[in-house]
Every structure is written in C-alpha cells, then in structure tokens.
Design a protein around this motif. Sequence first.
Motif, PDB file in Angstrom:
ATOM      1  N   ASP A   1       0.798  -1.218   0.000  1.00 32.86           N
ATOM      2  CA  ASP A   1       0.000   0.000   0.000  1.00 32.86           C
ATOM      3  C   ASP A   1       0.841   1.283   0.000  1.00 32.86           C
ATOM      4  N   ILE A   2       2.117   1.152  -0.400  1.00 31.51           N
ATOM      5  CA  ILE A   2       2.962   2.335  -0.611  1.00 31.51           C
ATOM      6  C   ILE A   2       3.603   2.224  -1.987  1.00 31.51           C
ATOM      7  N   ALA A   3       3.927   3.378  -2.576  1.00 29.88           N
ATOM      8  CA  ALA A   3       4.528   3.376  -3.913  1.00 29.88           C
ATOM      9  C   ALA A   3       5.344   4.647  -4.106  1.00 29.88           C
ATOM     10  N   ILE A   4       6.239   4.581  -5.084  1.00 34.01           N
ATOM     11  CA  ILE A   4       6.989   5.770  -5.499  1.00 34.01           C
ATOM     12  C   ILE A   4       6.917   5.905  -7.010  1.00 34.01           C
ATOM     13  N   ILE A   5       7.042   7.139  -7.457  1.00 34.41           N
ATOM     14  CA  ILE A   5       7.188   7.469  -8.876  1.00 34.41           C
ATOM     15  C   ILE A   5       8.429   8.329  -8.996  1.00 34.41           C
ATOM     16  N   TRP A   6       9.299   7.975  -9.923  1.00 36.09           N
ATOM     17  CA  TRP A   6      10.474   8.787 -10.264  1.00 36.09           C
ATOM     18  C   TRP A   6      10.327   9.081 -11.742  1.00 36.09           C
ATOM     19  N   ALA A   7      10.180  10.341 -12.126  1.00 33.28           N
ATOM     20  CA  ALA A   7       9.918  10.649 -13.529  1.00 33.28           C
ATOM     21  C   ALA A   7      10.569  11.956 -13.958  1.00 33.28           C
ATOM     22  N   PRO A   8      11.343  11.925 -15.027  1.00 28.77           N
ATOM     23  CA  PRO A   8      11.798  13.176 -15.631  1.00 28.77           C
ATOM     24  C   PRO A   8      10.573  13.945 -16.152  1.00 28.77           C
ATOM     25  N   TYR A   9      10.671  15.274 -16.152  1.00 30.64           N
ATOM     26  CA  TYR A   9       9.550  16.077 -16.641  1.00 30.64           C
ATOM     27  C   TYR A   9      10.041  17.247 -17.464  1.00 30.64           C
ATOM     28  N   GLU A  10       9.103  17.782 -18.222  1.00 31.80           N
ATOM     29  CA  GLU A  10       9.287  19.034 -18.950  1.00 31.80           C
ATOM     30  C   GLU A  10       8.096  19.917 -18.597  1.00 31.80           C
ATOM     31  N   PHE A  11       8.374  21.183 -18.297  1.00 35.56           N
ATOM     32  CA  PHE A  11       7.308  22.126 -17.969  1.00 35.56           C
ATOM     33  C   PHE A  11       7.207  23.141 -19.092  1.00 35.56           C
ATOM     34  N   LEU A  12       6.007  23.253 -19.642  1.00 40.46           N
ATOM     35  CA  LEU A  12       5.773  24.155 -20.760  1.00 40.46           C
ATOM     36  C   LEU A  12       4.900  25.323 -20.335  1.00 40.46           C
ATOM     37  N   VAL A  13       5.245  26.493 -20.832  1.00 36.61           N
ATOM     38  CA  VAL A  13       4.442  27.697 -20.635  1.00 36.61           C
ATOM     39  C   VAL A  13       4.052  28.176 -22.025  1.00 36.61           C
ATOM     40  N   ASP A  14       2.750  28.250 -22.241  1.00 36.13           N
ATOM     41  CA  ASP A  14       2.220  28.604 -23.561  1.00 36.13           C
ATOM     42  C   ASP A  14       2.815  27.728 -24.662  1.00 36.13           C
ATOM     43  N   GLY A  15       2.975  26.447 -24.350  1.00 39.69           N
ATOM     44  CA  GLY A  15       3.442  25.474 -25.333  1.00 39.69           C
ATOM     45  C   GLY A  15       4.934  25.453 -25.566  1.00 39.69           C
TER      46      GLY A  15
ATOM     47  N   ASP B   1       9.852  25.596 -20.752  1.00 38.76           N
ATOM     48  CA  ASP B   1      10.328  26.592 -19.792  1.00 38.76           C
ATOM     49  C   ASP B   1      11.465  26.023 -18.948  1.00 38.76           C
ATOM     50  N   HIS B   2      11.268  24.791 -18.446  1.00 37.70           N
ATOM     51  CA  HIS B   2      12.303  24.136 -17.665  1.00 37.70           C
ATOM     52  C   HIS B   2      12.007  22.638 -17.631  1.00 37.70           C
ATOM     53  N   CYS B   3      12.937  21.906 -17.079  1.00 31.44           N
ATOM     54  CA  CYS B   3      12.770  20.459 -16.948  1.00 31.44           C
ATOM     55  C   CYS B   3      13.375  20.034 -15.616  1.00 31.44           C
ATOM     56  N   GLY B   4      13.290  18.763 -15.327  1.00 27.82           N
ATOM     57  CA  GLY B   4      13.852  18.249 -14.087  1.00 27.82           C
ATOM     58  C   GLY B   4      13.346  16.853 -13.822  1.00 27.82           C
ATOM     59  N   THR B   5      13.311  16.502 -12.551  1.00 27.65           N
ATOM     60  CA  THR B   5      12.819  15.192 -12.131  1.00 27.65           C
ATOM     61  C   THR B   5      11.812  15.379 -11.011  1.00 27.65           C
ATOM     62  N   ASP B   6      10.698  14.660 -11.126  1.00 30.23           N
ATOM     63  CA  ASP B   6       9.692  14.598 -10.071  1.00 30.23           C
ATOM     64  C   ASP B   6       9.869  13.288  -9.325  1.00 30.23           C
ATOM     65  N   ILE B   7       9.766  13.341  -8.019  1.00 33.22           N
ATOM     66  CA  ILE B   7       9.699  12.133  -7.199  1.00 33.22           C
ATOM     67  C   ILE B   7       8.444  12.282  -6.342  1.00 33.22           C
ATOM     68  N   ALA B   8       7.578  11.286  -6.406  1.00 40.68           N
ATOM     69  CA  ALA B   8       6.360  11.323  -5.600  1.00 40.68           C
ATOM     70  C   ALA B   8       6.251  10.029  -4.824  1.00 40.68           C
ATOM     71  N   HIS B   9       5.804  10.130  -3.590  1.00 39.75           N
ATOM     72  CA  HIS B   9       5.476   8.905  -2.867  1.00 39.75           C
ATOM     73  C   HIS B   9       3.977   8.926  -2.584  1.00 39.75           C
ATOM     74  N   LEU B  10       3.404   7.738  -2.688  1.00 40.45           N
ATOM     75  CA  LEU B  10       1.963   7.594  -2.589  1.00 40.45           C
ATOM     76  C   LEU B  10       1.597   6.539  -1.562  1.00 40.45           C
ATOM     77  N   VAL B  11       0.395   6.655  -1.046  1.00 41.72           N
ATOM     78  CA  VAL B  11      -0.153   5.655  -0.137  1.00 41.72           C
ATOM     79  C   VAL B  11      -1.539   5.269  -0.638  1.00 41.72           C
TER      80      VAL B  11
END
Length: 157
Positions: free
Chosen positions: A108-122, A125-135
């Motif tokens: 009942d626990i999980a993680i996500i590790w994902a590279p991302y790109e953030f766009l503003v008006d298509g 703008d920047h990129c990076g890595t998201d790490i999320a933990h979930l229950v």
Amino acid sequence: MHARSSRLSRLALVAGAVFATLGVSVVHASTPEEQAVLAPFQALLDGIGKRDHAMMREALLPGGMITLKRGDKITQLHFDAFIDHIPTTGNTQLAERIHDPLVRIDDDIAIIWAPYEFLVDGKLDHCGTDIAHLVKHNGKWLVAGIADNQHASCAGK
C-alpha cells in the motif's frame, strides 16, 4: 475572424498538451496497478494545467508536502499552500509532461520517479525530475509527498 482563429489555435494547443500529458503515464505503466499509482499524480499535473484546485486536492493526501529545489534554494510547502500558489484564472497555458516514469509498489505504498518538462504557452520553460510517494487509503492511491528539482538547460530549449 482572426480572433476566432487565434482562440481555436490556443484551444488546439491546450488540447494537444493535455492529450500528450495524459498519454505519457499510461504508455509507460506496464501493469494495471502501476497505472493506478500514476493516475493521481497525472491528475495533479492535469489539475495544474486546468487551474483546477479541487482536481489537485482530490489527488493529494491531506497534510502532505512538496519540496522544490531551485538551484541552491530549497522550498517546502504544505500541499494547500502549493495549490494556493497556482492561479485559478489567466491566459497563460501551463503543462507539465512526465516521461519514462519508474514506478515501484510494495503493498500500500509506492513511489514514482519521472523526468519532466514544464511548458508555458506550449514552449519549454524548464525540466527536471519529479519524485512522488503515494499511499493507498481506503482502496485509492493518493500522493503523500513530492520532491522536484528544476534545470534551465534542457534538451530542446
């Protein structure tokens, strides 16, 4: 006629960003449970793009936090404070696209590790890595915490 064409172009851009964002997590999730883990995180990202605070809150475990690393500066915000920083109005189109997410689940626990790109008006703008933990709470996956970093120099920028 030009104003209508411009509105349609913006609508097409937003729809394309939403569809591209929606397709990212489903394509890379290899099991139904991984898809279930990715769903609330993707809903959060979609909520940011739609400026929909209720949609964002529905994906999050109350009381959770986000940690943002921007250069040498680290900012931590409770989810409510983070959501309050997302404007509910405006014409600027926001879209965050994750790709190649790594998902790990243990009961009942999980993680996500994902590279991302953030766009503003298509535009990137920047990129990076998201790490999320979930229950998993009452049979539903919720994001309990997020950390992300940000890079100004991204491929394609």
